[in-house]
Every structure is written in structure tokens, then in C-alpha cells.
Design an enzyme around this catalytic site. Structure first.
Site, PDB file in Angstrom:
ATOM      1  N   GLY A  13       0.894 -14.974 -10.271  1.00  0.00           N
ATOM      2  CA  GLY A  13       0.324 -14.941  -8.931  1.00  0.00           C
ATOM      3  C   GLY A  13       1.373 -14.628  -7.896  1.00  0.00           C
ATOM      4  N   GLY A  32       1.621 -21.609  -5.317  1.00  0.00           N
ATOM      5  CA  GLY A  32       1.624 -22.939  -5.919  1.00  0.00           C
ATOM      6  C   GLY A  32       1.849 -22.950  -7.420  1.00  0.00           C
ATOM      7  N   LYS A  33       2.508 -21.934  -7.948  1.00  0.00           N
ATOM      8  CA  LYS A  33       2.739 -21.899  -9.393  1.00  0.00           C
ATOM      9  C   LYS A  33       3.688 -23.010  -9.816  1.00  0.00           C
ATOM     10  CE  LYS A  33       4.166 -17.660  -9.121  1.00  0.00           C
ATOM     11  NZ  LYS A  33       3.880 -17.429  -7.694  1.00  0.00           N
ATOM     12  N   GLU A  38     -15.602  -2.692  -0.429  1.00  0.00           N
ATOM     13  CA  GLU A  38     -15.653  -3.407  -1.713  1.00  0.00           C
ATOM     14  C   GLU A  38     -17.089  -3.628  -2.162  1.00  0.00           C
ATOM     15  OE1 GLU A  38     -13.130  -3.726  -3.549  1.00  0.00           O
ATOM     16  OE2 GLU A  38     -11.686  -3.137  -2.014  1.00  0.00           O
TER      17      GLU A  38
END
Ligand code: ADP
Ligand code: MG
Ligand code: ZN
Length: 628
Positions: A218, A223-224, A440
Site C-alpha cells: 500500500g 498504516g502498514k 469511472e
């Protein structure tokens, strides 16, 4: 606020050790001054003899090196072990360098001077101590200090193989899953990992294999690292934390030794978690290393692969790693049996951002603050940005002399941060957001309308950082090795859906579709040149794909070999344009017929920032029902 891991570095600071060494040196020279080198000045031998003759010397001590004369007859024993030469103050001593002179004895006999010899044996122990043991101890201590200092500074010759992993004991980690928010999918996956560590039997009994490696992927700040700590905290096991960069050293083989050492230590502590942060520092692909490459990194990576193969599910070891560059990782790392699980830690959507703000606002005294509104204002922010905003708001409140943080502080804090993020291309304007949302949605609707297309798994307008403003994720239902001409055309349709929606809704087109158009044109070109799907060259392949590149290294994308004339090139170009035009018209028609649905979905997307498969399907189904 976040909980900091205790810093378990054994060594406090270099300055401190300098003081110790200074004291040691001083002490050494003092001892030396007092014992090794008899400090008393010597007198000439003849003078010494004269003093005996004159009766000034009553007693003489004969040793190998010196003759020492004393003015009194009383013989003193060394007063203390440590100060053997302190004597009665009144006594005067004379000393001279020893000579082999038989006359002296005669003279002393004549003058009734008492004399005696001393061997050095009495002080032998002491002198051995000072001349051998102390220096060795001294140098050993210096050596130790240097070793530690080198280890501290990031290695060197002496610290080869020494590990810099920070080991955090079980129970020391206070981070829990409740400290992490906004990354629910990742959290769910990791909850399972914790369960593996807690109840491995549950899985092995049924014959299942516990995954060895879990890779957190990520963008930075999502927040890994925090998640990895939470896993260790929840599982109540020891936690080895190391950054990929710590393995990389100047000397070949050091990194490999570190990896070996890390796993050795971890095996002793099992069950435990090894966490390698910033894995890309060692896990870079070996393929693209044209021109030598980096031997050291390669060895380290190889060692890591070997170690990962070396432990099995029963050993209670789980390897966690984090990276924000999964694209550069060596494919060998991602093979089943290594990092077989990849967990996406993505930028949070509105709900997620609100939850993260709540976590970080816990430690701050809040006045009337609408965290939801703040979450809305911070599209594209990651967890770290949000933590920073809360902190910044608190500081602004203090500066304004307030006891509590109010909405205005947050707004100012956001403004401050946004300026920085805008430079990094992560904030987009409201108008742009609308365009992206419709773009999208265009992709997603065309995919949904086309039978046989992979279902839409996620639509998102959360800015991605590197250029992409939103994305629509389709998941293949089954492995595809063959595609029909219709399917290829459908693929082109989905790619064109974005731009078609933009044009339909806003009457103008933007640069946002550049990537889509490239991909679509690529498919069209291949249809003509590779698959023989054009009118003129039906069943004729116009290119052949060669094996190797110029350097003789197999390239990932085999080099294209053109086997056609300029005239054919012209035809290909025209035909591509023709295909595009035809498909674009079909797509526009499709979307025009579903303009209402397009608007509904896009508006919902603007509000929620991301829609998952279920939500999207519901919207589409609803529309279909009302249309009936
Ligand atoms: P990464 O390793 O992905 O770059 P970190 O885990 O180091 O990011 O995050 C940095 C800090 O940002 C964390 O210590 C935490 O305070 C905050 N943070 C990031 N993501 C989250 C999140 N999802 N929930 C709560 N706090 C977060
Ligand atoms: Mg990190
Ligand atoms: Zn697009």
C-alpha cells in the site's frame, strides 16, 4: 496518539563512552606513575657512596636495578598494598642506579650500614597485573566500545553478521487492531493471521497449511507498519522488526549473514513474527539488473528465499513484510510458499478517514468538532496525514491560547497540510472529482452491461498518487487463455467507457483517459497484427515475437518484429482508428440510454468515494427494476 515501541538499543551514546575511555586512560597513567616507574630522582653513584661514608645513609636496600639508601635504621614495611612506597615522612631516601661494585659492601660493613637485598618477587604479582592484565582489559574495553559504536552506526567490518533487528518481547507491544482503522479488508486478513499463531492446530488438523509470509502492500502512511505491530500485539508473541535497508551493507555477504542470523534467533523464540519493513530495499527484482547489478542485494535476497523455504508451518514462524513498491519486487518472493498472501492496505475512504480521526482525536481535548465533515474535506489523505492533522490542530489551539481544539483549528490544519499534498498531486478540485466520478462510472457501467465481462469489484475516486485519479477494478471470474473477437471488442468498450461518459455528461473530453486509450489501441493493434482479426489480413499474423533483446538478456516483453510494409502500417493505423470509432459510438449509445443510472452511480460515488461490488450491483439492479 500512536504508541511508540520501546527502543531497545543496548548502547546509549557515543559521547558517554568517550568519557569512560578518558577516565580509564587517566587511571592507567596514574597507576603507572605510582608503581611502574619509581618516580624518585636518582643521584650519582659516587655521591651515594659519599653519603654512606659520611654516615648520612644508615641502611641500604639492594635490588636488581637500584640501590636505595635510607637515613634511619628502622626498616619500614610497605604501609599498604596499594601504596607500598609511602614511608615515614622524616626519613630521607637516596637512590642510585645499581652498579656491580664489591667495594660498596666493604664500605657499608665499615660504616655499620645495614643492607639487604630485595628481589622483585614481592611485587611480581602486582607488576604482572599492571603490565599485562590491565592493558589487555583496557584494550578489550576499547574494542568493545568501538564494536558497539560501529553496530550503532550501521555496520562496518567488525559488525559483520551482527543483527540490527529490534526484538520486542511478548507483551511489550501495546498496539491493537482497535488502533488501526479505515483498512478493514486488510484487518480482516490479518485477524486470521493472528488466529494462525494462536491456534495453529485448528488449521493443521484439517490438513491446511498456514501461510508463511504475508505481504502488506500500500501507499506510504496507510498504516502498514502499524498493522504489523497490531498483529504482534494481538497474537502475544515476540516480534522481530527490521527494515529492509538494514540488511544492505557495503560488503558482500553481510546482508545474507544478517538474514541467517535473524531467522536463527527467531526460530529460538518461536512462535513469533518476523517483520521486514520496506521489503523493496532487498527484494528488488533481479531481472532488470542489466550491467552487473548488485551482488550484495542479490545474495541477501537469495538468503531470504532460502530461509523462507527452510521453515514450515509447524515452526510457528510467520513472516510479515511491508512495501509500497510491489511492482519492483522479485517474482520469486511472491511465489506460493513464500509471500503467498498479499494484503492491500489502501487509502481510506470517507468512513475510514472518520474512524482514523476518531482514534487519533482520543488523546486530544475536543470542543465541538464535526469529524465527519473533516473526513469529507480530506479526500486522498492517508492515516499518517490524518494523525498529523489532529496533532497540528492541537498545536494551533495551543497557539491561539485555547484549552480545547475546535473545528477552525482542524480546518486550518488541513489547509496547511493540503498545500504540501497538492505538490505531491494528491489533492484534486471538486470539478475534477466530478469528472473522475463520471469517468469511472462509465467504465463500470459498460463492464456491467456487457455479458461475459469480469464483474466490477470496486470503483474508487480516491486519488492514487502517481497520476491515476481513480480506478475501476475488475476481477476475472476464471482464468483466460483464449479470448474471442467479441470479448476483445468488449474490453475496448470498457476502456472507452470512461471518456464516453465524460463527453456525454460534460460535453468535453479530458486528459484523464490517456492510459485507457493507450490500452484500447494496443488491444486493437494486436487484433489486427497478431490475431488476424481485420478484414484485409484475416488469419494473417503480421508480427513475430522474437526471443531476446540486444544484450542477449531475455526481456519480459519479447521484442516485436515487424514483418510488413509501410502501406500495411498505414492500413493498420486506419483500421485501429476505425475500430475505435465504431466501439466508441456503441459505448456512447449504451451510456446515453442509461444516463440516469450513470448519474445515480456517479453521485453515490462522489459521496462515498468508493463502491464495492455489492453496492454497485444494488444500484444497477434497482435501476433495472424501476425501468421495468
Ligand atoms: P506505513 O508503514 O504504511 O508507511 P505507518 O504504519 O508507519 O505507515 O503509519 C504512520 C502513522 O500514521 C501511524 O503510526 C499512525 O499513527 C498513523 N496511521 C496510519 N494509518 C493509520 C490507520 N489506518 N489507522 C490509524 N492510524 C494510522
Ligand atoms: Mg512503514
Ligand atoms: Zn479510465
Amino acid at each position: 496518539m500512536s504508541l511508540k515501541l520501546p527502543d531497545l538499543k543496548p548502547f546509549k551514546g557515543w559521547k558517554f563512552s568517550l568519557v569512560y575511555i578518558g577516565i580509564l586512560v587517566l587511571g592507567m597513567s596514574l597507576f603507572n606513575y605510582m608503581f611502574m616507574n619509581k618516580s624518585q630522582p636518582t643521584i650519582d653513584y659516587s655521591e651515594f657512596k659519599n653519603k654512606i661514608a659520611a654516615g648520612e645513609i644508615k641502611r641500604v636496600e639492594l635490588s636488581d636495578n637500584y640501590f636505595t639508601g635510607f637515613s634511619s635504621t628502622k626498616r619500614e614495611m610497605p604501609s599498604m598494598l596499594w601504596f607500598p612506597h609511602t614511608r615515614v615522612a622524616a626519613e630521607t631516601t637516596y637512590r642510585t642506579v645499581a652498579l656491580n661494585d664489591p667495594d660498596l659492601l666493604k664500605l657499608m660493613d665499615e660504616r655499620a650500614v645495614s643492607y639487604y637485598g630485595v628481589s622483585r618477587d614481592g611485587n611480581a604479582l602486582l607488576s604482572i597485573f599492571f603490565s599485562w592484565v590491565l592493558p589487555i582489559v583496557f584494550f578489550f574495553i576499547i574494542w568493545r566500545f568501538l564494536m558497539k559504536r560501529m553496530g550503532n552506526m550501521g555496520g562496518g567490518v567488525l559488525s559483520v553478521g551482527q543483527n540490527k533487528a529490534v526484538i520486542v518481547a511478548e507483551g511489550d507491544i501495546l498496539t491493537r487492531f482497535t488502533d488501526v482503522a479505515g483498512v478493514d479488508e486488510a484487518k480482516d486478513e490479518l485477524v486470521e493471521v493472528v488466529d494462525f499463531l494462536k491456534n495453529p492446530k485448528k488449521y493443521t488438523d484439517i490438513g491446511g497449511k498456514i501461510p508463511k509470509g504475508v505481504l502488506l502492500v500500500g501507499p506510504p502512511g496507510t498504516g502498514k507498519t502499524l498493522l504489523a505491530r497490531a498483529v504482534a500485539g494481538e497474537a502475544h508473541v515476540a516480534f522481530f522488526r527490521m527494515s529492509g535497508a538494514d540488511f544492505v551493507e557495503m560488503f558482500v555477504g553481510v546482508g545474507a549473514a544478517r538474514v541467517r542470523d535473524l531467522f536463527k534467533q527467531a526460530r529460538v523464540k518461536a512462535p513469533c513474527i518476523i517483520f521486514i519493513d520496506e521489503l523493496d530495499a532487498i527484494g528488488k527484482s533481479r531481472i532488470n539488473n542489466i550491467g552487473g547489478g548488485n551482488d550484495e542485494r542479490e545474495q541477501t535476497l537469495n538468503q531470504l528465499l532460502v530461509e523462507m523455504d527452510g521453515f514450515d508451518a509447524t515452526s510457528g514462524l510467520i513472516l510479515l513484510a511491508a512495501t509500497n513498491r510491489p511492482d519492483v519486487l522479485d517474482p520469486a518472493l511472491l511465489r506460493p510458499g513464500r509471500f503467498d498472501r498479499q494484503v492491500l492496505v489502501d487509502r481510506p475512504d470517507v468512513k475510514g478517514r472518520e474512524a482514523i480521526l476518531r482514534i487519533h482525536a482520543q488523546t486530544v481535548k475536543l470542543g465541538s468538532v464535526d469529524l465527519e465533515a473533516i473526513a469529507r474535506m480530506t479526500s486522498g489523505f492517508v492515516g499518517a496525514d490524518l494523525a498529523n492533522i489532529v496533532n497540528e490542530a492541537a498545536l494551533l489551539a495551543v497557539r491561539a491560547g485555547r484549552q480545547i481544539v475546535i473545528q477552525k483549528d482542524f480546518e486550518e490544519a488541513i489547509e496547511k497540510t493540503v498545500a504540501g499534498l497538492q505538490k505531491k498531486n494528491r489533492i484534486i478540485s471538486e470539478d475534477e472529482r466530478r469528472i473522475v466520478a463520471f469517468h469511472e462510472t462509465g467504465h463500470a457501467l459498460i463492464a456491467a452491461f456487457t455479458p461475459g465481462m469480469d464483474p466490477v469489484q470496486k470503483i474508487s475516486i480516491i486519488p492514487r498518487g502517481f497520476g491515476a485519479l481513480g480506478y475501476t477494478l475488475q476481477m476475472p471470474v476464471e482464468d483466460r487463455y483464449l479470448m474471442t473477437e467479441d470479448e476483445l471488442r468488449s474490453k475496448i468498450n470498457v476502456l472507452l467507457g470512461g471518456r464516453a461518459a465524460e463527453e456525454l455528461m460534460f460535453g468535453k473530453i479530458s486528459t484523464g483517459a490517456a492510459n485507457d486509450l493507450t490500452k484500447a489501441a494496443d488491444i486493437a493493434r494486436r487484433m489486427i497484427t497478431d490475431y488476424g482479426m481485420s478484414d484485409r489480413f484475416k488469419h494473417v499474423a503480421l508480427t513475430s515475437r522474437g526471443g531476446t533483446s540486444m544484450l542477449g538478456i531475455p526481456s519480459q516483453e519479447p521484442l516485436l518484429q515487424r514483418e510488413y510494409s509501410e502501406a500495411t502500417q498505414q492500413y493498420i493505423d486506419d483500421e485501429i482508428a476505425h475500430i475505435m470509432e465504431k466501439q466508441y459510438a456503441a459505448v456512447t449509445q449504451d451510456l446515453t440510454m442509461n444516463k440516469k443510472l450513470l448519474t445515480t452511480v456517479a453521485e453515490r460515488l462522489l459521496e462515498k468515494e468508493s463502491l464495492d461490488e455489492k453496492e454497485f450491483k444494488e444500484l444497477v439492479e434497482n435501476e433495472r427494476l424501476t425501468a421495468l
